[in-house]
Design a protein around this motif. Sequence first.
Motif, PDB file in Angstrom:
ATOM      1  N   ILE A 219       0.815  -1.213   0.000  1.00 52.02           N
ATOM      2  CA  ILE A 219       0.000   0.000   0.000  1.00 52.02           C
ATOM      3  C   ILE A 219       0.852   1.268   0.000  1.00 52.02           C
ATOM      4  CG2 ILE A 219      -1.578   1.350   1.464  1.00 52.02           C
ATOM      5  CD1 ILE A 219      -2.903  -0.844  -0.166  1.00 52.02           C
ATOM      6  N   ALA A 220       1.898   1.283   0.806  1.00 49.30           N
ATOM      7  CA  ALA A 220       2.699   2.503   0.944  1.00 49.30           C
ATOM      8  C   ALA A 220       3.393   2.885  -0.366  1.00 49.30           C
ATOM      9  CB  ALA A 220       3.729   2.314   2.052  1.00 49.30           C
ATOM     10  N   ALA A 221       3.521   1.925  -1.272  1.00 49.27           N
ATOM     11  CA  ALA A 221       4.264   2.192  -2.511  1.00 49.27           C
ATOM     12  C   ALA A 221       3.370   2.690  -3.649  1.00 49.27           C
ATOM     13  CB  ALA A 221       4.979   0.912  -2.958  1.00 49.27           C
ATOM     14  N   ILE A 222       2.053   2.658  -3.432  1.00 50.54           N
ATOM     15  CA  ILE A 222       1.135   2.969  -4.542  1.00 50.54           C
ATOM     16  C   ILE A 222       1.053   4.467  -4.813  1.00 50.54           C
ATOM     17  CG2 ILE A 222      -1.322   2.944  -5.190  1.00 50.54           C
ATOM     18  CD1 ILE A 222      -1.412   0.118  -4.106  1.00 50.54           C
ATOM     19  N   PRO A 223       1.333   4.881  -6.050  1.00 54.47           N
ATOM     20  CA  PRO A 223       1.232   6.312  -6.375  1.00 54.47           C
ATOM     21  C   PRO A 223      -0.217   6.720  -6.632  1.00 54.47           C
ATOM     22  CG  PRO A 223       1.962   5.083  -8.323  1.00 54.47           C
ATOM     23  CD  PRO A 223       1.756   4.077  -7.220  1.00 54.47           C
ATOM     24  N   PHE A 224      -0.647   7.830  -6.020  1.00 51.49           N
ATOM     25  CA  PHE A 224      -1.984   8.370  -6.343  1.00 51.49           C
ATOM     26  C   PHE A 224      -1.919   9.892  -6.326  1.00 51.49           C
ATOM     27  CE2 PHE A 224      -1.975   7.166  -1.826  1.00 51.49           C
ATOM     28  CZ  PHE A 224      -2.310   8.375  -1.215  1.00 51.49           C
ATOM     29  N   PHE A 225      -2.875  10.533  -6.994  1.00 52.39           N
ATOM     30  CA  PHE A 225      -2.883  11.993  -7.050  1.00 52.39           C
ATOM     31  C   PHE A 225      -3.081  12.552  -5.652  1.00 52.39           C
ATOM     32  CE2 PHE A 225      -4.145  10.657 -11.303  1.00 52.39           C
ATOM     33  CZ  PHE A 225      -3.170  11.304 -12.037  1.00 52.39           C
ATOM     34  N   PRO A 226      -2.324  13.612  -5.289  1.00 49.77           N
ATOM     35  CA  PRO A 226      -2.305  14.090  -3.908  1.00 49.77           C
ATOM     36  C   PRO A 226      -3.695  14.381  -3.345  1.00 49.77           C
ATOM     37  CG  PRO A 226      -1.003  15.537  -5.374  1.00 49.77           C
ATOM     38  CD  PRO A 226      -1.410  14.341  -6.164  1.00 49.77           C
ATOM     39  N   GLU A 227      -4.606  14.884  -4.180  1.00 48.21           N
ATOM     40  CA  GLU A 227      -5.910  15.275  -3.628  1.00 48.21           C
ATOM     41  C   GLU A 227      -6.949  14.151  -3.646  1.00 48.21           C
ATOM     42  OE1 GLU A 227      -7.037  19.571  -4.549  1.00 48.21           O
ATOM     43  OE2 GLU A 227      -5.267  19.228  -5.784  1.00 48.21           O
ATOM     44  N   ALA A 228      -6.582  13.013  -4.235  1.00 45.49           N
ATOM     45  CA  ALA A 228      -7.558  11.921  -4.385  1.00 45.49           C
ATOM     46  C   ALA A 228      -8.067  11.424  -3.027  1.00 45.49           C
ATOM     47  CB  ALA A 228      -6.956  10.770  -5.178  1.00 45.49           C
ATOM     48  N   LYS A 229      -7.153  11.333  -2.065  1.00 46.49           N
ATOM     49  CA  LYS A 229      -7.524  10.812  -0.748  1.00 46.49           C
ATOM     50  C   LYS A 229      -8.554  11.719  -0.069  1.00 46.49           C
ATOM     51  CE  LYS A 229      -4.806   8.681   2.919  1.00 46.49           C
ATOM     52  NZ  LYS A 229      -3.403   8.443   3.334  1.00 46.49           N
ATOM     53  N   GLY A 230      -8.313  13.020  -0.126  1.00 47.01           N
ATOM     54  CA  GLY A 230      -9.236  13.984   0.484  1.00 47.01           C
ATOM     55  C   GLY A 230     -10.604  13.947  -0.190  1.00 47.01           C
ATOM     56  N   PHE A 231     -10.597  13.914  -1.520  1.00 46.36           N
ATOM     57  CA  PHE A 231     -11.868  13.846  -2.262  1.00 46.36           C
ATOM     58  C   PHE A 231     -12.616  12.548  -1.941  1.00 46.36           C
ATOM     59  CE2 PHE A 231      -9.857  16.662  -5.749  1.00 46.36           C
ATOM     60  CZ  PHE A 231     -10.323  17.811  -5.132  1.00 46.36           C
ATOM     61  N   ALA A 232     -11.873  11.441  -1.829  1.00 43.50           N
ATOM     62  CA  ALA A 232     -12.507  10.154  -1.504  1.00 43.50           C
ATOM     63  C   ALA A 232     -13.169  10.228  -0.136  1.00 43.50           C
ATOM     64  CB  ALA A 232     -11.472   9.030  -1.550  1.00 43.50           C
ATOM     65  N   ARG A 233     -12.503  10.897   0.810  1.00 42.60           N
ATOM     66  CA  ARG A 233     -13.076  11.048   2.165  1.00 42.60           C
ATOM     67  C   ARG A 233     -14.340  11.879   2.146  1.00 42.60           C
ATOM     68  NH1 ARG A 233      -7.524  11.864   5.260  1.00 42.60           N
ATOM     69  NH2 ARG A 233      -7.042   9.667   5.545  1.00 42.60           N
ATOM     70  N   MET A 234     -14.444  12.807   1.152  1.00 46.30           N
ATOM     71  CA  MET A 234     -15.649  13.637   1.020  1.00 46.30           C
ATOM     72  C   MET A 234     -16.761  12.892   0.287  1.00 46.30           C
ATOM     73  SD  MET A 234     -13.589  17.079  -0.132  1.00 46.30           S
ATOM     74  CE  MET A 234     -15.008  18.072  -0.624  1.00 46.30           C
ATOM     75  N   GLY A 235     -16.488  11.646  -0.087  1.00 44.05           N
ATOM     76  CA  GLY A 235     -17.512  10.856  -0.770  1.00 44.05           C
ATOM     77  C   GLY A 235     -17.579  11.111  -2.264  1.00 44.05           C
ATOM     78  N   LEU A 236     -16.579  11.797  -2.815  1.00 43.76           N
ATOM     79  CA  LEU A 236     -16.552  12.081  -4.253  1.00 43.76           C
ATOM     80  C   LEU A 236     -15.958  10.881  -4.981  1.00 43.76           C
ATOM     81  CD1 LEU A 236     -15.353  15.718  -3.729  1.00 43.76           C
ATOM     82  CD2 LEU A 236     -17.553  15.081  -4.729  1.00 43.76           C
ATOM     83  N   VAL A 237     -16.758   9.838  -5.083  1.00 46.00           N
ATOM     84  CA  VAL A 237     -16.299   8.565  -5.617  1.00 46.00           C
ATOM     85  C   VAL A 237     -17.233   8.149  -6.757  1.00 46.00           C
ATOM     86  CG1 VAL A 237     -16.009   6.130  -5.012  1.00 46.00           C
ATOM     87  CG2 VAL A 237     -15.326   7.898  -3.380  1.00 46.00           C
ATOM     88  N   PRO A 238     -16.689   7.732  -7.902  1.00 44.11           N
ATOM     89  CA  PRO A 238     -17.549   7.338  -9.025  1.00 44.11           C
ATOM     90  C   PRO A 238     -18.429   6.133  -8.677  1.00 44.11           C
ATOM     91  CG  PRO A 238     -15.223   7.456  -9.698  1.00 44.11           C
ATOM     92  CD  PRO A 238     -15.260   7.583  -8.208  1.00 44.11           C
ATOM     93  N   GLY A 239     -19.567   6.031  -9.347  1.00 44.68           N
ATOM     94  CA  GLY A 239     -20.514   4.957  -9.083  1.00 44.68           C
ATOM     95  C   GLY A 239     -19.926   3.564  -9.263  1.00 44.68           C
TER      96      GLY A 239
END
Length: 317
Positions: A219-239
């Motif tokens: 998990i620690a090695a996986i690259p993701f866009f910096p803001e993706a985590k915050g948006f995911a926490r806000m429930g901004l997740v595709p259907g």
Amino acid sequence: MPLVDDPNLLVGLERGDDAGVYKLNDDLAIIQTIDFITPIVDDPYTFGQIAAANALSDVYAMGGKPLTAMNVVCFPIQNQDISVLGEIMRGGWEKLREAEVALVGGHSIEDPELKYGLSVTGVVHPAKMVTKEGAKTGDKLILTKPLGTGIVSTAIKGGVAGEEAVAQIAASMTTLNKLASELMQEAGVHACTDITGFGLLGHACGMIEDSPVGIEIHIAAIPFFPEAKGFARMGLVPGGTQRNREFRLNMIEQAYEIGDDIWNILFDPQTSGGLLISIPGHRGEEFLQNLHRNGIKDAAIIGEVVGEPKGRIIIRE
Ligand code: CO
Ligand code: CO
Ligand code: CO
């Protein structure tokens, strides 16, 4: 669907790979694929580029060279100006030119919802074709682009993504998988697929389903866009994310506990995502450095192929 019995059909429906492959002779096979999508960014020219990079990707994932392409257009001519379509197709054409692929035709219909994409034909030597099967114990798994395009584009639609986040995913999605594909072939790739609608874990499961190997993901090695985590926490997740997770959850074990935000990133449907490459273990680090040297700077070794448990994915820290 009824399966076709033809000895020249190297990859057909039964394997559900990135593209169909049909052998013409001992030295040549054609690769065929089609992908069209609804707008994922606001700018039509950028959307055209993304749709083209996305459509070409399945040929690159199979180690092929795309040669020709045809536009697929569904356009709401009643309520959108034709110049929007002009910009979309200009974006697509520019990407094809960068990829040295000839646009040879296309088809358009009127549709209340805009869609654009391409059907692409490529070639590959039948003995050199790369499929999602073939990962071996000890292989390193390399992901070439960050995750989170689905989450960030959901945030764009919700009006909460800033310019920086938009620019980051656009730069990634318009990047061709061409160079990564060429480099993986030089490095002796065992298996490859591109990360699209099923998300990282969905496509990783596809690589090892019914196979004699499993995968450990770090998990620690996986690259993701910096803001993706915050948006995911806000429930901004595709259907599609939840469906992806439910479909594959029985193949996944947690040796390390992760929260819903990370689950959503791991199953986030990607558009024009990176390649997931299984490469012999002893060449993994050198291959990664080569990707970085060639400008594929977000590439990372995210896990490895293991002998046990077979056909399963283990999540590790
Ligand atoms: Co694919
Ligand atoms: Co596809
Ligand atoms: Co015709």
